[in-house]
Design a protein around this motif. Structure first.
Motif, mmCIF file in Angstrom:
data_model
loop_
_atom_site.group_PDB
_atom_site.id
_atom_site.type_symbol
_atom_site.label_atom_id
_atom_site.label_comp_id
_atom_site.label_asym_id
_atom_site.label_seq_id
_atom_site.Cartn_x
_atom_site.Cartn_y
_atom_site.Cartn_z
ATOM 1 N N ASN A 175 45.806 4.682 -69.428
ATOM 2 C CA ASN A 175 46.885 5.200 -70.262
ATOM 3 C C ASN A 175 48.266 4.913 -69.670
ATOM 4 N N GLY A 176 48.541 3.635 -69.428
ATOM 5 C CA GLY A 176 49.880 3.220 -69.039
ATOM 6 C C GLY A 176 50.183 3.314 -67.557
ATOM 7 N N ASP A 177 51.183 2.538 -67.139
ATOM 8 C CA ASP A 177 51.598 2.427 -65.739
ATOM 9 C C ASP A 177 50.421 2.049 -64.842
ATOM 10 N N PHE A 178 49.619 1.094 -65.310
ATOM 11 C CA PHE A 178 48.542 0.593 -64.459
ATOM 12 C C PHE A 178 49.075 -0.401 -63.436
ATOM 13 N N ALA A 227 34.636 -3.735 -61.685
ATOM 14 C CA ALA A 227 34.160 -2.349 -61.631
ATOM 15 C C ALA A 227 33.382 -1.927 -62.868
ATOM 16 N N LEU A 228 33.746 -2.465 -64.044
ATOM 17 C CA LEU A 228 33.140 -2.005 -65.292
ATOM 18 C C LEU A 228 31.808 -2.693 -65.562
ATOM 19 N N LYS A 229 30.866 -1.923 -66.068
ATOM 20 C CA LYS A 229 29.612 -2.483 -66.544
ATOM 21 C C LYS A 229 29.808 -3.018 -67.963
ATOM 22 N N PRO A 230 28.972 -3.967 -68.377
ATOM 23 C CA PRO A 230 29.174 -4.608 -69.689
ATOM 24 C C PRO A 230 29.166 -3.635 -70.860
ATOM 25 N N GLU A 231 28.428 -2.534 -70.743
ATOM 26 C CA GLU A 231 28.316 -1.605 -71.871
ATOM 27 C C GLU A 231 29.522 -0.675 -72.008
ATOM 28 N N THR A 232 30.468 -0.728 -71.071
ATOM 29 C CA THR A 232 31.640 0.146 -71.104
ATOM 30 C C THR A 232 32.819 -0.570 -71.740
ATOM 31 N N ASP A 233 33.335 0.002 -72.815
ATOM 32 C CA ASP A 233 34.497 -0.560 -73.499
ATOM 33 C C ASP A 233 35.765 -0.228 -72.705
ATOM 34 N N LEU A 234 36.850 -0.904 -73.035
ATOM 35 C CA LEU A 234 38.128 -0.709 -72.353
ATOM 36 C C LEU A 234 39.220 -0.468 -73.380
ATOM 37 N N ILE A 235 39.966 0.619 -73.194
ATOM 38 C CA ILE A 235 41.128 0.930 -74.024
ATOM 39 C C ILE A 235 42.332 1.052 -73.100
ATOM 40 N N MET A 236 43.447 0.409 -73.467
ATOM 41 C CA MET A 236 44.622 0.388 -72.602
ATOM 42 C C MET A 236 45.888 0.643 -73.413
ATOM 43 N N THR A 237 46.818 1.354 -72.804
ATOM 44 C CA THR A 237 48.188 1.382 -73.307
ATOM 45 C C THR A 237 49.112 0.884 -72.204
ATOM 46 N N MET A 238 50.309 0.517 -72.606
ATOM 47 C CA MET A 238 51.337 0.092 -71.661
ATOM 48 C C MET A 238 52.442 1.143 -71.633
ATOM 49 N N ALA A 239 53.336 0.991 -70.639
ATOM 50 C CA ALA A 239 54.448 1.942 -70.554
ATOM 51 C C ALA A 239 55.568 1.343 -69.717
ATOM 52 N N SER A 240 56.445 2.199 -69.246
ATOM 53 C CA SER A 240 57.695 1.768 -68.632
ATOM 54 C C SER A 240 57.490 0.831 -67.452
ATOM 55 N N HIS A 241 56.470 1.058 -66.628
ATOM 56 C CA HIS A 241 56.299 0.211 -65.447
ATOM 57 C C HIS A 241 55.775 -1.175 -65.811
ATOM 58 N N GLU A 242 55.011 -1.297 -66.890
ATOM 59 C CA GLU A 242 54.614 -2.629 -67.348
ATOM 60 C C GLU A 242 55.819 -3.388 -67.906
#
Length: 400
Positions: free
Chosen positions: A54-57, A76-91
């Motif tokens: 959720n941002g500032d990654f 780190a993630l296994k194939p069955e795990t989806d990925l959701i991302m947001t961006m924010a000020s540091h990106e």
């Protein structure tokens, strides 16, 4: 309600701030995911369906930060795990250009800044700020459209919403680090369970889950702590602010009940608390509300609690036993030094209990740069998270 049995599990993280000069952040991020998988394997339902970031990654949005984060996620993630991302000020910091940050996100992660997914029948909506941490008309229209579609599809299930800054006047941290650009939209959908970061506030602060018009949860930090109070002797950044490595493991039942479980990577275990939202779509059922300010029990120092005073050349140290929070941790302490002869106050300070550490110390030491010779008294009172001052104080006398 029936016995809670999860059919969906996801991780909610934010403020990881990847930076090669701070390698512990990457190590803790990868370790946190590993520990979450180990926990899931021990449960009846063994899946981790989604990792939400959720941002500032990144720390400054640089090319190498994106590359390192992608490498870390893919490892780190296994194939069955989806990925959701947001961006924010540091990106958005690198080059000072939002579109360049969006281009990096598409190139490294093959996605845009705003998304809407349905996973196991539950809606996940993520929205990135227009600029810095503010949301302008285009983002508001996106959110209106997607929330209405989710509501029409599943009016009696939670809608999981992710944006980086807190919604103002909700969770702890939202006074200094919140934005109100979306509030008027969100109040129409009480089934929203909103996840936000930005503040670096501890996930084990009970104010980090909040309900009024909808449910909100703060997602902590993998970089450092900052707290949302302004009367402390050292400002808003507390002692032992690093390393911070906290996040939420969220579980959802078939009926739509939501369990939020704060986790600490540093100690590799859960905090001694969890939150159950049985019917997110029904605001009359909310229990994590401002009513907690009125219902909280007052802390108390036990009869065995003591203060030890150490006089040094450059000041005085006070070491004391922490108070009993009556089911919760202590938020802070107020220490007052008076002249013994007339009771006039010569020093008064407020400081945190270090509650944000999973291994919270049983005794605290706080110093004062008091060197003037004389006879003094000191008293210490405790305060919980709900302005609930302790029923008693620790007191003693000392001489410099």
């Amino acid at each position: 309600m029936n016995e809670f049995k999860p059919i969906l599990r996801f991780l909610a993280m934010s403020d990881i701030h990847f930076n090669r000069e701070k390698p512990e952040r990457r190590r803790n991020f990868e370790l946190g995911i590993k520990l979450a998988y180990e926990y899931a394997e021990q449960q009846e339902y063994k899946g981790i369906d989604v990792l939400t970031i959720n941002g500032d990654f990144t720390d400054h949005g640089e090319e190498e930060h994106f590359a390192d984060f992608k490498e870390s996620v893919e490892g780190a993630l296994k194939p069955e795990t989806d990925l959701i991302m947001t961006m924010a000020s540091h990106e958005y910091m690198c080059d000072g250009h939002v579109e360049k940050a969006h281009e990096r996100l598409r190139r490294f992660f093959n996605r845009g800044p705003d998304n809407h997914k349905v996973i196991k029948g539950f809606h996940f909506i993520s929205v990135s700020p227009t600029i810095s941490c503010r949301f302008q008309d285009e983002k508001r229209e996106f959110l209106k459209k997607e929330l209405e579609a989710a509501h029409e599809d599943t009016p009696f299930k939670p809608i999981f919403l992710f944006q980086h800054p807190h919604i103002t006047e909700t969770v702890y941290g939202s006074i200094n680090w919140g934005e109100d650009d979306l509030t008027d939209i969100l109040v129409n959908y009480p089934q929203i369970v909103d996840f936000s970061g930005h503040s670096h506030a501890p996930v084990n602060d009970p104010r980090s889950v909040h309900q009024r018009h909808f449910t909100c949860a703060g997602t902590g930090s993998f970089s450092y702590f900052e707290l949302d109070e302004y009367d402390k002797v050292y400002g808003t950044v507390p002692p032992l602010d690093e390393p911070s490595a906290q996040f939420l493991i969220v579980e959802v039942s078939e009926e739509g009940a939501v369990k939020i479980k704060p986790f600490d990577v540093v100690t590799q275990r859960f905090f001694d608390m969890e939150y159950l939202v049985e019917t997110p779509w029904n605001p009359d059922s909310f229990i994590y509300t401002e009513d907690r300010y009125f219902a909280a029990k007052k802390p108390e120092f036990t009869a065995e609690a003591t203060i030890d005073v150490t006089v040094k050349a450059d000041g005085v140290d006070f070491t004391f036993d922490q108070a009993d929070g009556k089911g919760e941790r202590i938020d802070d302490y107020t220490l007052t030094v008076r002249k013994k002869e007339d009771g006039s106050i010569v020093r008064r300070i407020c400081f945190w209990s270090k509650y944000y550490l999973n291994n919270m110390p049983a005794r605290l030491t706080q110093g004062l740069d008091l060197t003037e010779k004389g006879d003094y008294t000191v008293d210490i009172s405790a305060r919980g998270f709900w302005f609930n001052r302790s029923v008693n104080k620790l007191t003693t006398e000392f001489t410099i």
